[in-house]
Design a protein around this motif. Sequence first.
Motif, PDB file in Angstrom:
ATOM      1  N   GLY A  21      30.656  22.370  56.912  1.00 27.56           N
ATOM      2  CA  GLY A  21      29.230  22.605  57.029  1.00 27.56           C
ATOM      3  C   GLY A  21      28.432  22.140  55.838  1.00 27.56           C
ATOM      4  N   GLY A  22      29.079  21.546  54.847  1.00 25.69           N
ATOM      5  CA  GLY A  22      28.366  21.089  53.671  1.00 25.69           C
ATOM      6  C   GLY A  22      27.468  19.890  53.966  1.00 25.69           C
ATOM      7  N   LYS A  23      26.395  19.815  53.228  1.00 24.47           N
ATOM      8  CA  LYS A  23      25.432  18.728  53.438  1.00 24.47           C
ATOM      9  C   LYS A  23      25.595  17.685  52.340  1.00 24.47           C
ATOM     10  CE  LYS A  23      21.925  21.561  55.751  1.00 24.47           C
ATOM     11  NZ  LYS A  23      20.518  21.970  55.777  1.00 24.47           N
ATOM     12  N   PHE A  24      25.477  16.429  52.735  1.00 30.95           N
ATOM     13  CA  PHE A  24      25.473  15.359  51.744  1.00 30.95           C
ATOM     14  C   PHE A  24      24.786  14.132  52.362  1.00 30.95           C
ATOM     15  CE2 PHE A  24      29.318  15.085  54.208  1.00 30.95           C
ATOM     16  CZ  PHE A  24      29.504  13.733  54.456  1.00 30.95           C
TER      17      PHE A  24
ATOM     18  N   HIS B 225      32.628  18.016  49.601  1.00 31.97           N
ATOM     19  CA  HIS B 225      32.884  19.458  49.466  1.00 31.97           C
ATOM     20  C   HIS B 225      34.305  19.817  49.850  1.00 31.97           C
ATOM     21  CE1 HIS B 225      28.582  19.774  48.933  1.00 31.97           C
ATOM     22  NE2 HIS B 225      28.354  19.253  50.150  1.00 31.97           N
ATOM     23  N   CYS B 226      34.741  19.302  50.999  1.00 33.79           N
ATOM     24  CA  CYS B 226      36.076  19.672  51.483  1.00 33.79           C
ATOM     25  C   CYS B 226      37.014  18.477  51.598  1.00 33.79           C
ATOM     26  CB  CYS B 226      35.971  20.383  52.826  1.00 33.79           C
ATOM     27  SG  CYS B 226      35.339  19.325  54.145  1.00 33.79           S
ATOM     28  N   GLN B 227      36.536  17.274  51.242  1.00 32.85           N
ATOM     29  CA  GLN B 227      37.346  16.059  51.265  1.00 32.85           C
ATOM     30  C   GLN B 227      37.855  15.703  52.671  1.00 32.85           C
ATOM     31  OE1 GLN B 227      37.618  14.201  48.389  1.00 32.85           O
ATOM     32  NE2 GLN B 227      36.188  15.783  47.665  1.00 32.85           N
ATOM     33  N   THR B 228      37.108  16.135  53.675  1.00 32.27           N
ATOM     34  CA  THR B 228      37.479  15.830  55.062  1.00 32.27           C
ATOM     35  C   THR B 228      36.785  14.526  55.489  1.00 32.27           C
ATOM     36  OG1 THR B 228      37.703  18.160  55.544  1.00 32.27           O
ATOM     37  CG2 THR B 228      37.473  16.676  57.441  1.00 32.27           C
ATOM     38  N   ALA B 229      37.520  13.669  56.178  1.00 33.53           N
ATOM     39  CA  ALA B 229      36.946  12.399  56.631  1.00 33.53           C
ATOM     40  C   ALA B 229      36.044  12.620  57.847  1.00 33.53           C
ATOM     41  CB  ALA B 229      38.052  11.418  56.996  1.00 33.53           C
ATOM     42  N   ASN B 230      34.852  12.015  57.826  1.00 37.61           N
ATOM     43  CA  ASN B 230      33.916  12.052  58.944  1.00 37.61           C
ATOM     44  C   ASN B 230      33.765  10.614  59.475  1.00 37.61           C
ATOM     45  OD1 ASN B 230      32.196  14.891  58.995  1.00 37.61           O
ATOM     46  ND2 ASN B 230      33.110  14.448  56.990  1.00 37.61           N
ATOM     47  N   PHE B 231      33.792  10.441  60.806  1.00 38.07           N
ATOM     48  CA  PHE B 231      33.779   9.112  61.429  1.00 38.07           C
ATOM     49  C   PHE B 231      32.542   8.920  62.294  1.00 38.07           C
ATOM     50  CE2 PHE B 231      38.101  10.321  60.551  1.00 38.07           C
ATOM     51  CZ  PHE B 231      38.635   9.189  59.956  1.00 38.07           C
ATOM     52  N   PHE B 232      31.991   7.647  62.259  1.00 38.80           N
ATOM     53  CA  PHE B 232      30.784   7.308  63.015  1.00 38.80           C
ATOM     54  C   PHE B 232      30.935   5.890  63.564  1.00 38.80           C
ATOM     55  CE2 PHE B 232      26.427   5.707  63.365  1.00 38.80           C
ATOM     56  CZ  PHE B 232      25.857   6.710  64.153  1.00 38.80           C
TER      57      PHE B 232
ATOM     58  N   ARG C 129      37.123  31.912  58.610  1.00 39.33           N
ATOM     59  CA  ARG C 129      37.168  30.489  58.960  1.00 39.33           C
ATOM     60  C   ARG C 129      35.852  30.057  59.579  1.00 39.33           C
ATOM     61  NH1 ARG C 129      43.086  30.572  61.792  1.00 39.33           N
ATOM     62  NH2 ARG C 129      44.383  30.359  59.922  1.00 39.33           N
ATOM     63  N   GLU C 130      35.351  30.863  60.504  1.00 36.76           N
ATOM     64  CA  GLU C 130      34.090  30.510  61.156  1.00 36.76           C
ATOM     65  C   GLU C 130      32.945  30.486  60.159  1.00 36.76           C
ATOM     66  OE1 GLU C 130      33.583  33.249  64.302  1.00 36.76           O
ATOM     67  OE2 GLU C 130      35.273  32.516  65.496  1.00 36.76           O
ATOM     68  N   LEU C 131      32.999  31.472  59.222  1.00 38.70           N
ATOM     69  CA  LEU C 131      31.936  31.490  58.219  1.00 38.70           C
ATOM     70  C   LEU C 131      32.028  30.268  57.317  1.00 38.70           C
ATOM     71  CD1 LEU C 131      31.927  35.264  57.172  1.00 38.70           C
ATOM     72  CD2 LEU C 131      30.132  34.041  58.406  1.00 38.70           C
ATOM     73  N   SER C 132      33.258  29.840  57.011  1.00 35.97           N
ATOM     74  CA  SER C 132      33.417  28.685  56.135  1.00 35.97           C
ATOM     75  C   SER C 132      32.950  27.402  56.805  1.00 35.97           C
ATOM     76  CB  SER C 132      34.887  28.550  55.712  1.00 35.97           C
ATOM     77  OG  SER C 132      35.681  28.223  56.838  1.00 35.97           O
ATOM     78  N   ALA C 133      32.913  27.388  58.142  1.00 40.97           N
ATOM     79  CA  ALA C 133      32.475  26.185  58.862  1.00 40.97           C
ATOM     80  C   ALA C 133      30.998  26.240  59.224  1.00 40.97           C
ATOM     81  CB  ALA C 133      33.313  26.005  60.139  1.00 40.97           C
ATOM     82  N   SER C 134      30.297  27.294  58.818  1.00 43.59           N
ATOM     83  CA  SER C 134      28.885  27.432  59.181  1.00 43.59           C
ATOM     84  C   SER C 134      28.019  26.539  58.305  1.00 43.59           C
ATOM     85  CB  SER C 134      28.454  28.894  59.026  1.00 43.59           C
ATOM     86  OG  SER C 134      28.566  29.273  57.669  1.00 43.59           O
ATOM     87  N   GLY C 135      26.774  26.501  58.636  1.00 42.67           N
ATOM     88  CA  GLY C 135      25.860  25.612  57.922  1.00 42.67           C
ATOM     89  C   GLY C 135      25.306  26.222  56.666  1.00 42.67           C
TER      90      GLY C 135
ATOM     91  N   PRO D  94      31.273  16.458  41.436  1.00 42.07           N
ATOM     92  CA  PRO D  94      32.560  17.082  41.045  1.00 42.07           C
ATOM     93  C   PRO D  94      33.211  17.739  42.239  1.00 42.07           C
ATOM     94  CG  PRO D  94      30.840  17.645  39.483  1.00 42.07           C
ATOM     95  CD  PRO D  94      30.162  16.963  40.621  1.00 42.07           C
ATOM     96  N   ARG D  95      34.546  17.688  42.291  1.00 42.55           N
ATOM     97  CA  ARG D  95      35.276  18.182  43.453  1.00 42.55           C
ATOM     98  C   ARG D  95      35.347  19.713  43.415  1.00 42.55           C
ATOM     99  NH1 ARG D  95      40.446  19.486  45.101  1.00 42.55           N
ATOM    100  NH2 ARG D  95      41.031  18.711  47.162  1.00 42.55           N
ATOM    101  N   ILE D  96      34.919  20.321  44.499  1.00 42.87           N
ATOM    102  CA  ILE D  96      35.018  21.785  44.650  1.00 42.87           C
ATOM    103  C   ILE D  96      36.231  22.082  45.501  1.00 42.87           C
ATOM    104  CG2 ILE D  96      33.877  23.841  45.546  1.00 42.87           C
ATOM    105  CD1 ILE D  96      31.239  22.472  45.035  1.00 42.87           C
TER     106      ILE D  96
END
Length: 924
Positions: free
Chosen positions: A22-25, A43-50, A180-186, A157-159
């Motif tokens: 849910g992090g913004k960048f 924020h979480c180093q997860t790959a996003n695809f478009f 988990r749900e809270l961690s994925a919220s906006g 910086p990496r969190i």
Amino acid sequence: MSAPTGIEGQERRFLHNCKSCGGKFRVLIQADILRVHQALCPHCQTANFFDNRRGAFLGESPPGTDGAPIPPGPASAPAARPPAAAGRRPASTPARTPQAPPPLRKTPPPIGRQAERRPPLIERRETLEPGRAAAAGARQPPQPGRAATPRASWISPRIPPARAWLEKLPLPDSIRTILRELSASGVSSRRRVYFTAGLAGALLVPMILVASLRVTRLYFPLGVGPYANRLQFVSPNRIYDRNGELIGELFSEKTGSLRPEEIPAQVKSILLFVEDEGFYNHGAVDWFAVTRAMVANVLSFGYSQGGSTVTQQLARILISNREKSLFRKLRETALAYHLEENLTKDEILAAYLNLVYLGHGAHGFEVAADFYFDAKIDELNFVEILTLASLPSSPERYSPLRRPDGLKRKMDAVYDRMRAEGFPTPTPEQYEAQYRTMLASLNKRPTASVFGSRVNDAPYVAEYVRLKLVELLGEDFQYGAGLKIYTSIDRKLQLAAARESRAFIAASAPNFPAVRYVDGKRVGGDDLERQIAQAYSQTSIALFALGQKAPVENRPRLETASIGLDPRTGRVLFMQGGAEFRSGSQLNRALNMRRQTGSAIKPVVYSAGVESGELTAATILDDRPIYVSLQGIAAAGERDYWLPGNYSGTYEGKLSVRRALAKSQNIPAIQAARMVGIDRLGEQFRKFFFPDERVFDRRWRADETAAIGSIEMSPLEMASAFTAFANNGTIVRPALIERVTGPDGAELYKAGARDEFRLGVPAERTVLPGPVAEILNGLMHDSAGYSGVPRSGFSGDYFGKTGTSNDYRDAWFVGGTPEVVAAVWVGYDAPADSMAGGTGAGLAGPLWGRILKNAPRPARGFEFSPRAVRHPVCRETGRQPTAACRERGSELFYNEYGPPPAAPEDQVRGSTEDWSVNRDSDFQ
């Protein structure tokens, strides 16, 4: 038109929400590169695809990420390609059309371009490499005039990923899912971390706290031993007389003594229904009930419901701390866990039934059943049991003696719930009938308590025993230690002393009001006129107008003290320290008060003369005015001489020792002291009263006033001294407590070498030879006839001597039978107050007779060994008779001396002395 060849103006930038955390960048893309783009979330180093060809977000792991061509998307996909700018396409570059997209390149493009201006920290950005895409966002048209030069990316910086440490927390699966749900919220990454950490802490702290309750040392550094010891039911200290009859109880609280197997089934079931239905299913704490109570209290904005179990309530009783604090509650819970781990459920329930407070001083169902219903616990009916079960939550609020209406409302609510849940109950008609019967049977006042119903036949004895237990065993043993104290008290005689003292003083007080004397003359008075004048002078109309009470004169109370001993053993048979044991009058005057004895001391004085041979019972003394020097005794400025007088105000002339003692003349007693000598008289006092040298030096007065009672004594000391005249000249040290046993029967104390009353005397001492004791006993037989004892109705073989101190301040009678020797004192507590004409013969003697009438009849007479020897004597001279003696008689003599021989003048016939005495007269 030819297609543009550069990429300037085809750069896109937009704000993206990571679908994982849910992090913004912010991201930058090259709009003219038609393929799948990817970007790493800072924020979480997860790959996003478009997919830039179709303008679609493909998720975290879309197909074709290896750069292979992907079929064209929907018709909207070409919109991702910016239109060609006229005049900008180089000649060498073929025109691009939406129908003919260029093939995707196998090699990745440059890393990207850095924005010309760094965005705010909360809007971190990431450049997209060719082959990466940002999440869906609005497409913007290309900006003409911008160069397509690659720019370096700025990476924050990496969190640490929230999910990484979330998975490591020791949490239940349900809580973990919520997090988990809270961690994925906006929520922004920093706020999300703080929130998640706070929530985890809010969950972990209670869990750690609950776990700590099992470690009792955290809440009881000194251990739970002192609290566990209170599980023993509190049994009163019981005081028994010489025949094993109960005469007193000592307790600050009284509890039941039920054992688990003795709990009636109906009592158990009703109590648990009211207080703790899940008692046998929970482990010390019913967390569901606690949660339910918390919700109910929050919704009601107050305390409307409790969630404590029986075990927790028992722990609260044991801790005995009503402070409202979280730590106190934690201590109770920790102790409750300890109880559950070390006791069975039935043992916990029995302890609760024995210790719970049920109002009016009653602790435990057993005590409350006896107090409220005069019944045993196994004799109670349904309503009576329900009444007691309704009291623990608020004993004062639901007291059947004070607030029966409030109790009935609670009982009705419980009864209705019982019926609704199928609990065995009587019918409504039977229930109402039992309630009416129960209410009608309550025969105690609203202010009554269990303390008023305790056995207290000998309050002065009980108070003495309590103080002695503190001295012997410690303060923890004075109340409710389950001790059995066996005493030498005779219950019948003790009750008679209390009853007769109270009645006699009440009847005598109006006739002997407190007065004052100055130089032998009465000043003031206590008549009605003086009382009215004094009260009037202390009041005014203004006081009444202001609503104030008129001051009441604090009039002195006439008091008494008495104590009786067995002369052979020294054991105390009765002890009455005052007219009545009450608030403001609990001084035990029999032990703790010393007063001048007056003529009651004269038998000790004459015994010194008889023992030394200076006197016999027939010795003639001269009763005439004498002068006594007080040099070296009188204080500065005081008169240094004294002219003693007789109580009767007259002088008798020559009279024998026997008659002088019977009429209690003072001058002959002083003459006897002079014949014996002050030092020898002091030795006699030392033997009778002050064997301890230090006590003797402190209390002895080496002057002739000691012969007529100026030295102060306590009733106990006088009674103990007079036992010598009934016990062959031997005094046995007084004692009252025979032995003390604990709850288990172990002996904690036994009478023996201890000087119980701290008189400083040996266990046994002989103060007189047997013949001397017999002679003095015989002398006091005559003096007792003038004591007023016969007017009390007492009859039998007895001896004694009255005493009245100066200005009628103290009235005494000390005497005895072969079984009991007793001392009685009457007077006012303040030595300055005198009785208006009160004497030993008028007050103390009659009271002595009224008490001793209740003593058992002696099984034997007085016994002396060796016996005194009877010799003929001339009463006129006190010597051996001659032919000229007109009044012959016989008298007892100490066998070592016998009557003195006749003097030459005894050969001359003299006048006969008149020996007739009116025995109805009152002598001092």
